[in-house]
Design an enzyme around this catalytic site. Sequence first.
Site, mmCIF file in Angstrom:
data_model
loop_
_atom_site.group_PDB
_atom_site.id
_atom_site.type_symbol
_atom_site.label_atom_id
_atom_site.label_comp_id
_atom_site.label_asym_id
_atom_site.label_seq_id
_atom_site.Cartn_x
_atom_site.Cartn_y
_atom_site.Cartn_z
ATOM 1 N N CYS A 81 0.809 -1.227 0.000
ATOM 2 C CA CYS A 81 0.000 0.000 0.000
ATOM 3 C C CYS A 81 0.841 1.277 0.000
ATOM 4 O O CYS A 81 0.338 2.346 -0.336
ATOM 5 C CB CYS A 81 -0.924 0.018 1.216
ATOM 6 S SG CYS A 81 -1.759 -1.539 1.511
ATOM 7 N N HIS B 45 -9.236 2.404 -2.705
ATOM 8 C CA HIS B 45 -7.844 2.097 -2.380
ATOM 9 C C HIS B 45 -7.214 1.216 -3.461
ATOM 10 O O HIS B 45 -7.048 0.015 -3.280
ATOM 11 C CB HIS B 45 -7.822 1.396 -1.015
ATOM 12 C CG HIS B 45 -6.471 1.075 -0.475
ATOM 13 N ND1 HIS B 45 -5.292 1.607 -0.985
ATOM 14 C CD2 HIS B 45 -6.088 0.261 0.556
ATOM 15 C CE1 HIS B 45 -4.269 1.133 -0.291
ATOM 16 N NE2 HIS B 45 -4.721 0.311 0.639
ATOM 17 N N CYS C 296 -0.559 3.030 6.112
ATOM 18 C CA CYS C 296 -0.121 1.749 6.664
ATOM 19 C C CYS C 296 0.162 0.802 5.505
ATOM 20 O O CYS C 296 -0.272 1.037 4.372
ATOM 21 C CB CYS C 296 -1.178 1.170 7.599
ATOM 22 S SG CYS C 296 -2.754 0.765 6.815
ATOM 23 N N GLY D 167 0.543 -3.418 4.373
ATOM 24 C CA GLY D 167 0.411 -4.831 4.667
ATOM 25 C C GLY D 167 1.765 -5.479 4.888
ATOM 26 O O GLY D 167 2.722 -5.199 4.167
#
Length: 393
Positions: A88, A349, A379, A381
Amino acid sequence: MQDVVIVAATRTAVGSFQGSLAGIPAPELGAAVIRRLLEQTGLDAGQVDEVILGQVLTAGSGQNPARQAAIKAGLPVGVPAMTLNKVCGSGLKALHLGAQAIRCGDAEVIVAGGQENMSLAPYVMPGARTGLRMGHAKLVDSMIEDGLWDAFNDYHMGITAENLAEKYGLTREEQDAFAAASQQKAIAAIEGGRFRDEITPIQVPQRKGEPLGFDTDEQPRAGTTVEALAKLKPAFRKDGSVTAGNASSLNDGAAAVLLMSAAKAKALGLPVLARIASYASAGVDPAIMGIGPVSATRRALDKAGWSLEQLDLIEANEAFAAQSLAVGRELGWDAARVNVNGGAIALGHPIGASGCRVLVTLLHEMIRRDAKKGLATLCIGGGQGVALTLARD
């Protein structure tokens, strides 16, 4: 070291899963925003030193999708390109790398950003390479396996949000209220035309007739209420609080910025939109990956010599409402300054593009408000966080 500035920043509107952009490969979306950067600045494409684009779901996309985007955008074959995968955070890490190259004198002009088409992520068949002698074969969804699945704990990203909800005592009601507010802010921003300047329209081919222009985020849902969200079932645990309504969605899109040394921008007579003040990454426990922005933000602010209170605006990617609320609780930031036009729960997203998408949205809102200091953070993953601060001196 040289100051690094942004002279242009744009993104596509975000397409919903299997929506308007579903048939357009990620490199074509990336090419569109690169072309727009060149058009906005009048820059000779040959002056670009390198293209750096994030993309997470590359299975079936062909060799080096960033290179494909660069060539499709009309850049000379002599301009190199690199695809990076920091899940991300990919689209924002691209800016980190571009800024580093410029600061140390390796480059003067960098295109940085991200691209993703989650709708086109293929299913793959493990084991087929060596032969399936007998019995059933298994298809694996590359979108989930490579983009949404924790490799360390063997569970979906949604479970990491459940872990944070439990750790911080976040109720379903709090999460739904956060999600409803995100939707309402995004709809208000769209209706008010606040995204217009940052969006590059995409021509979407039709089966019959002329292509249709796509220039409006299609994920936000008008009329979303807490009451409506409360009716949704938990998505990851039977007794959980994370639902499809208080989590980000699956999406398609691209975003990019044109980075230059301050000296190069001055020599070309290009107006500076913002200066990159600092950037940072951090690692955290993968089981609570959503808390990553806390340490990344603190590091970025420390590098900039700023306090949290000095920030005028913050764009923090909303992977999940629980994740966003946990980060806000840890940092203690003023929620009124965060995602003022809605976040990923509403806007979507597209994982490889989101890092740059939040940065582009932050920058344009800073310009609109004449804000001086801003932060973009996400954030990641696998247990990481990424952040970048902008200054408009």
